[in-house]
Scaffold this active site. Sequence first.
Site, PDB file in Angstrom:
ATOM      1  CG  ASP A 293      -0.406  -0.042   2.556  1.00 36.06           C
ATOM      2  OD1 ASP A 293       0.784  -0.424   2.701  1.00 36.06           O
ATOM      3  OD2 ASP A 293      -1.122   0.315   3.529  1.00 36.06           O
TER       4      ASP A 293
ATOM      5  CG  LEU B  21      -6.786  -8.909  13.423  1.00 38.11           C
ATOM      6  CD1 LEU B  21      -7.783  -9.700  14.273  1.00 38.11           C
ATOM      7  CD2 LEU B  21      -6.687  -9.542  12.025  1.00 38.11           C
ATOM      8  CB  SER B  22      -6.848  -2.442  11.025  1.00 36.92           C
ATOM      9  OG  SER B  22      -5.938  -2.764  10.023  1.00 36.92           O
TER      10      SER B  22
ATOM     11  CB  SER C 147      -4.605   1.843  15.721  1.00 30.31           C
ATOM     12  OG  SER C 147      -3.870   1.194  16.707  1.00 30.31           O
TER      13      SER C 147
ATOM     14  CG  ASP D 266      -4.148  -1.025   8.131  1.00 28.94           C
ATOM     15  OD1 ASP D 266      -4.038  -1.808   7.159  1.00 28.94           O
ATOM     16  OD2 ASP D 266      -3.273  -0.901   9.007  1.00 28.94           O
TER      17      ASP D 266
HETATM   18  C1  GLA Z   1       0.219  -2.366   8.450  1.00 27.74           C
HETATM   19  C2  GLA Z   1       0.123  -0.964   7.892  1.00 27.74           C
HETATM   20  C3  GLA Z   1      -0.526  -0.983   6.509  1.00 27.74           C
HETATM   21  C4  GLA Z   1       0.164  -1.967   5.587  1.00 27.74           C
HETATM   22  C5  GLA Z   1       0.312  -3.320   6.276  1.00 27.74           C
HETATM   23  C6  GLA Z   1       1.126  -4.279   5.458  1.00 27.74           C
HETATM   24  O1  GLA Z   1      -1.065  -2.886   8.677  1.00 27.74           O
HETATM   25  O2  GLA Z   1      -0.662  -0.173   8.752  1.00 27.74           O
HETATM   26  O3  GLA Z   1      -0.514   0.308   5.960  1.00 27.74           O
HETATM   27  O4  GLA Z   1       1.383  -1.464   5.136  1.00 27.74           O
HETATM   28  O5  GLA Z   1       0.926  -3.194   7.541  1.00 27.74           O
HETATM   29  O6  GLA Z   1       0.466  -4.569   4.257  1.00 27.74           O
END
Ligand code: GLA
Length: 404
Positions: free
Chosen positions: A40, A132-133, A135, A180
Amino acid sequence: MSSNDPMTRVGRCFRDRFSTEPLVVATAPGRVNLLGEHIDHRDGVVLPFAIDRRAAIAVSPATEGRTTIISDDLGLTFECPGPPPGRPDPDAGFANHLLGVVDGLRSTGRLDFEPRPLSVAIASDLPAGGGLSSSAAIEVATGLAIAAIHDLPTPDVRTLAKVARRAEHDWVGTPCGIMDMLASAGGRAGRILAIDCGSLTLDELPAPSPDDFAFMLLDSGVRHRLADGGYASRLASLERVESVVGTSLKSASLDSLRTDSIDDVDRSRARHVITEMARVEAAVDALTRTDLARLGALMFQGHDSLRDDFGVSTPELDLLVEACRSRRGRGVLGARMTGGGFGGWVVALVERRSMKPVLHEVLDEFESRFDRRPELLEVRPSDGARIEATPGHPLSYPRRSEGA
Ligand code: GLA
């Protein structure tokens, strides 16, 4: 809604602390990335989906003229006199994720408003630090809630994502990409997103039928912090390669890496990016044709590349993926680590009818090597961020259905 649901908990937490009902409640999901890892930040196309685990934020203008942010999950209490501060506060810890969003709505979001002192509660059922995002989900939900509480127009998906990424970069110190936040803001039930991180456009691809297939997450139990340096050092490698080849890796070829001016480690980091972009192209085709055997094979290849070339896997993640790979043909189609790496979760695409015994064998194998049993979780492609309650619509704001 169960009593453990983040919506229920955030309401309870808010009422207990502030002795009143919140004016606005917003939620946003975490995400799983199916393929397109660590591209990304190179403007690549990524294939995440929002999941049915969410962060919730409850907000009201404060009556006592102080800003207060609390979270039972995180053991967080932040307090300051007046409105949220306009610059990062080293003592604010996790609250900087939210404070950065309030500030970003004005600068990046170009929304003209004077922040009010706020009473805020947050709750989430996303595991923190697991890729798993969790934040991003809090930041995206914060963007929606803060706009609503100040009577501003609802920010669109891209604005929410840019504001959240700015908070990560400038307020938290994590040099992440934008995947994310876009996945959390723009997710859609039953769909895999194809996000072009260069143009910030989102397409939707059909997810495998939930009647026959499941996305299962397996927890390696290892937790990361992307601000720790491993992520930034990979970015530095890629930037060095781009300056040698004179083009972005998006338009570079594997041949262009064959020069003595690139060191071996940098070369393998860049090789991951170039081959991952090709795997995503193939995966878009596989999803479009519902060729799940091909999709699964690409997931395994993606993991190998993250382990061998990008160097962000761990022995725990590798064992889970290998244990899945050795059960191909018995119901496992594909598996790979998901997210930034250095720990976190493996995502496996499995046939629903045969998954139970097979996944338990995988967990047994992990347990006999690492002496603990990984958590297993099914996730479904779900809708993105939304306002759940506003003054005129207490808890009845239109909700798209969860799940596929
Ligand atoms: C983390 C970062 C994303 C992306 C992933 C790897 O989640 O926050 O922006 O770079 O790693 O794909």
